[in-house]
Design a protein around this motif. Structure first.
Motif, PDB file in Angstrom:
ATOM      1  N   ARG A 148      65.562  74.893  73.905  1.00  9.60           N
ATOM      2  CA  ARG A 148      64.832  73.722  74.415  1.00  9.60           C
ATOM      3  C   ARG A 148      65.264  72.464  73.682  1.00  9.60           C
ATOM      4  NH1 ARG A 148      63.360  70.517  78.064  1.00  9.60           N
ATOM      5  NH2 ARG A 148      61.233  69.729  78.068  1.00  9.60           N
ATOM      6  N   ALA A 149      65.472  72.575  72.374  1.00  8.29           N
ATOM      7  CA  ALA A 149      65.922  71.417  71.587  1.00  8.29           C
ATOM      8  C   ALA A 149      67.284  70.927  72.069  1.00  8.29           C
ATOM      9  CB  ALA A 149      65.978  71.781  70.111  1.00  8.29           C
ATOM     10  N   PHE A 150      68.214  71.839  72.286  1.00  2.96           N
ATOM     11  CA  PHE A 150      69.536  71.457  72.779  1.00  2.96           C
ATOM     12  C   PHE A 150      69.443  70.840  74.174  1.00  2.96           C
ATOM     13  CE2 PHE A 150      71.571  74.398  69.627  1.00  2.96           C
ATOM     14  CZ  PHE A 150      72.422  73.455  69.076  1.00  2.96           C
ATOM     15  N   GLU A 151      68.562  71.363  74.990  1.00  3.71           N
ATOM     16  CA  GLU A 151      68.389  70.837  76.348  1.00  3.71           C
ATOM     17  C   GLU A 151      67.927  69.385  76.301  1.00  3.71           C
ATOM     18  OE1 GLU A 151      65.142  71.517  79.866  1.00  3.71           O
ATOM     19  OE2 GLU A 151      66.000  73.312  78.951  1.00  3.71           O
ATOM     20  N   VAL A 152      66.967  69.084  75.438  1.00  3.37           N
ATOM     21  CA  VAL A 152      66.465  67.704  75.320  1.00  3.37           C
ATOM     22  C   VAL A 152      67.556  66.786  74.784  1.00  3.37           C
ATOM     23  CG1 VAL A 152      64.792  66.216  74.166  1.00  3.37           C
ATOM     24  CG2 VAL A 152      64.079  68.464  75.014  1.00  3.37           C
ATOM     25  N   ILE A 153      68.251  67.249  73.746  1.00  3.17           N
ATOM     26  CA  ILE A 153      69.290  66.426  73.122  1.00  3.17           C
ATOM     27  C   ILE A 153      70.418  66.121  74.106  1.00  3.17           C
ATOM     28  CG2 ILE A 153      71.161  66.508  71.406  1.00  3.17           C
ATOM     29  CD1 ILE A 153      69.166  67.954  69.541  1.00  3.17           C
ATOM     30  N   LYS A 154      70.776  67.085  74.936  1.00  2.00           N
ATOM     31  CA  LYS A 154      71.918  66.919  75.834  1.00  2.00           C
ATOM     32  C   LYS A 154      71.585  66.215  77.144  1.00  2.00           C
ATOM     33  CE  LYS A 154      74.769  70.862  74.421  1.00  2.00           C
ATOM     34  NZ  LYS A 154      75.428  72.089  74.895  1.00  2.00           N
ATOM     35  N   ARG A 155      70.365  66.382  77.630  1.00  2.00           N
ATOM     36  CA  ARG A 155      70.093  65.943  78.993  1.00  2.00           C
ATOM     37  C   ARG A 155      69.112  64.785  79.118  1.00  2.00           C
ATOM     38  NH1 ARG A 155      69.336  71.856  81.953  1.00  2.00           N
ATOM     39  NH2 ARG A 155      71.361  72.722  81.359  1.00  2.00           N
ATOM     40  N   GLU A 156      68.352  64.501  78.071  1.00  2.00           N
ATOM     41  CA  GLU A 156      67.303  63.503  78.214  1.00  2.00           C
ATOM     42  C   GLU A 156      67.572  62.310  77.312  1.00  2.00           C
ATOM     43  OE1 GLU A 156      63.354  65.079  78.196  1.00  2.00           O
ATOM     44  OE2 GLU A 156      64.019  67.040  78.902  1.00  2.00           O
ATOM     45  N   SER A 157      67.314  61.127  77.851  1.00  2.00           N
ATOM     46  CA  SER A 157      67.532  59.894  77.091  1.00  2.00           C
ATOM     47  C   SER A 157      66.353  59.676  76.153  1.00  2.00           C
ATOM     48  CB  SER A 157      67.675  58.711  78.056  1.00  2.00           C
ATOM     49  OG  SER A 157      67.818  57.510  77.350  1.00  2.00           O
ATOM     50  N   GLU A 174      76.698  78.729  67.074  1.00  2.00           N
ATOM     51  CA  GLU A 174      76.408  80.067  66.559  1.00  2.00           C
ATOM     52  C   GLU A 174      75.737  79.983  65.194  1.00  2.00           C
ATOM     53  OE1 GLU A 174      80.066  82.179  66.459  1.00  2.00           O
ATOM     54  OE2 GLU A 174      80.251  82.342  68.647  1.00  2.00           O
ATOM     55  N   LYS A 175      76.263  79.105  64.334  1.00  2.00           N
ATOM     56  CA  LYS A 175      75.705  78.946  62.996  1.00  2.00           C
ATOM     57  C   LYS A 175      74.298  78.365  63.052  1.00  2.00           C
ATOM     58  CE  LYS A 175      76.294  79.366  58.558  1.00  2.00           C
ATOM     59  NZ  LYS A 175      76.493  80.705  57.944  1.00  2.00           N
ATOM     60  N   ILE A 176      74.088  77.406  63.944  1.00  2.00           N
ATOM     61  CA  ILE A 176      72.766  76.793  64.089  1.00  2.00           C
ATOM     62  C   ILE A 176      71.735  77.837  64.523  1.00  2.00           C
ATOM     63  CG2 ILE A 176      71.426  75.189  65.503  1.00  2.00           C
ATOM     64  CD1 ILE A 176      73.991  73.383  65.463  1.00  2.00           C
ATOM     65  N   PHE A 177      72.068  78.638  65.528  1.00  2.00           N
ATOM     66  CA  PHE A 177      71.138  79.678  65.986  1.00  2.00           C
ATOM     67  C   PHE A 177      70.861  80.682  64.868  1.00  2.00           C
ATOM     68  CE2 PHE A 177      71.901  78.076  70.220  1.00  2.00           C
ATOM     69  CZ  PHE A 177      70.759  78.417  70.928  1.00  2.00           C
ATOM     70  N   GLU A 178      71.894  81.023  64.125  1.00  2.00           N
ATOM     71  CA  GLU A 178      71.737  81.985  63.035  1.00  2.00           C
ATOM     72  C   GLU A 178      70.776  81.464  61.961  1.00  2.00           C
ATOM     73  OE1 GLU A 178      74.357  83.429  59.206  1.00  2.00           O
ATOM     74  OE2 GLU A 178      75.434  83.068  61.088  1.00  2.00           O
ATOM     75  N   ILE A 179      70.989  80.231  61.530  1.00  2.00           N
ATOM     76  CA  ILE A 179      70.177  79.689  60.433  1.00  2.00           C
ATOM     77  C   ILE A 179      68.756  79.380  60.894  1.00  2.00           C
ATOM     78  CG2 ILE A 179      69.903  77.739  58.854  1.00  2.00           C
ATOM     79  CD1 ILE A 179      72.937  77.613  58.629  1.00  2.00           C
ATOM     80  N   LEU A 180      68.620  78.710  62.027  1.00  2.00           N
ATOM     81  CA  LEU A 180      67.276  78.386  62.495  1.00  2.00           C
ATOM     82  C   LEU A 180      66.486  79.650  62.825  1.00  2.00           C
ATOM     83  CD1 LEU A 180      67.905  75.245  64.754  1.00  2.00           C
ATOM     84  CD2 LEU A 180      67.127  75.338  62.373  1.00  2.00           C
ATOM     85  N   GLY A 181      67.168  80.652  63.358  1.00  2.00           N
ATOM     86  CA  GLY A 181      66.505  81.922  63.623  1.00  2.00           C
ATOM     87  C   GLY A 181      65.993  82.578  62.350  1.00  2.00           C
ATOM     88  N   SER A 182      66.761  82.458  61.261  1.00  2.00           N
ATOM     89  CA  SER A 182      66.347  83.041  59.993  1.00  2.00           C
ATOM     90  C   SER A 182      65.127  82.336  59.405  1.00  2.00           C
ATOM     91  CB  SER A 182      67.509  82.981  58.981  1.00  2.00           C
ATOM     92  OG  SER A 182      67.727  81.657  58.523  1.00  2.00           O
ATOM     93  N   LEU A 183      64.861  81.101  59.878  1.00  2.00           N
ATOM     94  CA  LEU A 183      63.686  80.352  59.422  1.00  2.00           C
ATOM     95  C   LEU A 183      62.458  80.642  60.280  1.00  2.00           C
ATOM     96  CD1 LEU A 183      65.362  76.876  58.719  1.00  2.00           C
ATOM     97  CD2 LEU A 183      64.680  78.611  57.041  1.00  2.00           C
ATOM     98  N   GLY A 184      62.614  81.522  61.270  1.00  2.00           N
ATOM     99  CA  GLY A 184      61.477  81.909  62.106  1.00  2.00           C
ATOM    100  C   GLY A 184      61.348  81.101  63.386  1.00  2.00           C
ATOM    101  N   ILE A 185      62.381  80.338  63.735  1.00  2.00           N
ATOM    102  CA  ILE A 185      62.353  79.530  64.955  1.00  2.00           C
ATOM    103  C   ILE A 185      62.917  80.360  66.108  1.00  2.00           C
ATOM    104  CG2 ILE A 185      63.226  77.425  66.055  1.00  2.00           C
ATOM    105  CD1 ILE A 185      63.399  76.254  63.173  1.00  2.00           C
ATOM    106  N   SER A 186      62.209  80.386  67.211  1.00  2.00           N
ATOM    107  CA  SER A 186      62.617  81.238  68.331  1.00  2.00           C
ATOM    108  C   SER A 186      63.848  80.699  69.041  1.00  2.00           C
ATOM    109  CB  SER A 186      61.469  81.363  69.341  1.00  2.00           C
ATOM    110  OG  SER A 186      61.310  80.158  70.074  1.00  2.00           O
ATOM    111  N   GLU A 187      64.554  81.600  69.701  1.00  2.00           N
ATOM    112  CA  GLU A 187      65.731  81.209  70.479  1.00  2.00           C
ATOM    113  C   GLU A 187      65.326  80.266  71.609  1.00  2.00           C
ATOM    114  OE1 GLU A 187      68.929  83.547  73.260  1.00  2.00           O
ATOM    115  OE2 GLU A 187      68.608  84.337  71.232  1.00  2.00           O
ATOM    116  N   LYS A 188      64.145  80.504  72.176  1.00  2.00           N
ATOM    117  CA  LYS A 188      63.639  79.652  73.244  1.00  2.00           C
ATOM    118  C   LYS A 188      63.457  78.219  72.754  1.00  2.00           C
ATOM    119  CE  LYS A 188      59.856  79.365  76.617  1.00  2.00           C
ATOM    120  NZ  LYS A 188      58.604  80.020  77.087  1.00  2.00           N
ATOM    121  N   ALA A 189      62.932  78.068  71.542  1.00  2.00           N
ATOM    122  CA  ALA A 189      62.713  76.733  70.976  1.00  2.00           C
ATOM    123  C   ALA A 189      64.041  76.032  70.684  1.00  2.00           C
ATOM    124  CB  ALA A 189      61.879  76.834  69.708  1.00  2.00           C
ATOM    125  N   ILE A 190      65.013  76.772  70.182  1.00  2.00           N
ATOM    126  CA  ILE A 190      66.328  76.185  69.879  1.00  2.00           C
ATOM    127  C   ILE A 190      67.008  75.739  71.163  1.00  2.00           C
ATOM    128  CG2 ILE A 190      68.573  76.562  68.795  1.00  2.00           C
ATOM    129  CD1 ILE A 190      67.213  78.794  67.120  1.00  2.00           C
TER     130      ILE A 190
END
Length: 245
Positions: A103-112, A85-101
């Motif tokens: 996607r980042a979690f998807e890569v970190i969790k699922r891809e080697s 929740e905190k990560i989405f809040e802060i990154l969103g305030s920097l202008g980063i879209s929810e879609k991009a966030i």
């Protein structure tokens, strides 16, 4: 000056599993000591003993760029859900879209990933050419005086202060790129549950309980402001030597 880098891995079926990595920039006289330290670190890692260790010693011929160290702060999350929740809040305030966030979690969790992924801050598209390798931030060193000063503070916050200092060194180089809005990092070490987000505006924000202990998921994502010259950005991150002061 010389760049000394270490990468350790284990063989798993038809792929290599990353175990440990570290590096620094040293005077010639410090190379032997640095190599011994990196070897010990590779063999004593909590993820197990590696099958392969590669140590690269390379003379630096480019001029070393001096960059400022990010400020340090900590957010004490009560759970991974609270951390997200905190990560989405802060990154969103920097202008980063929810879609991009997401996607980042998807890569970190699922891809080697052996390195970091570059994520378009709006579209969420991955921008690095080699999706398996990613981008490796390299040729970095923190000034010894800065390191000693920070160590006094970090020891009060973490049982692994050297890990924090190394991550701050990486994050400071990443944040010095005007094309990168922010970085998200989750360690792939199953025993280390503190991650971070970092940017030139935010500084280096440690986030506790970013994952459950025992999870081996982890990786780095850099949120990129486009359009930009991706090849030049990757060259800076991987090849340009920097000293963090």
């Amino acid at each position: 000056m010389w760049s000394v880098r270490m990468r350790a891995s284990q063989k798993r079926a038809n792929e290599e599993r990353h175990i440990s990595g570290a590096e620094g920039i040293f005077e010639y006289e410090g190379i032997e000591r640095a190599v011994k330290k990196l070897l010990r670190r590779a063999f004593e890692h909590s993820r197990g003993r590696p099958d392969r260790i590669v140590i690269t010693v390379e003379k630096i011929t480019d001029e070393i760029t001096i960059i400022p160290c990010l400020s340090l702060d900590t957010y004490f999350a009560s759970s991974p859900e609270n951390a997200y929740e905190k990560i989405f809040e802060i990154l969103g305030s920097l202008g980063i879209s929810e879609k991009a966030i997401n996607r980042a979690f998807e890569v970190i969790k699922r891809e080697s990933m052996r390195g970091a992924t570059l994520i378009d801050s709006i579209s969420g598209e991955r921008l690095e050419n080699d999706k398996a390798r990613g981008v490796r931030v390299s040729r970095i060193q923190m000034d010894k005086r800065r390191e000693m000063k920070l160590m006094r503070t970090v020891r009060k916050l973490s049982t692994e202060p050297q890990r924090v200092l190394e991550a701050m060194t990486v994050a400071s180089k990443v944040a010095s790129c005007p094309e990168i809005i922010a970085e998200l990092c989750i360690s792939d070490n199953p025993d280390y549950t503190t991650g971070y987000i970092a940017s030139s505006n935010l500084g280096y924000l440690r986030i506790t309980n970013i994952k459950t202990k025992g999870e081996e998921i982890g990786g780095r994502a850099f949120f990129v402001k486009t359009p930009c010259d991706i090849e030049n950005l990757i060259y800076y991150l991987e090849r340009k030597p920097v000293l963090v002061i």
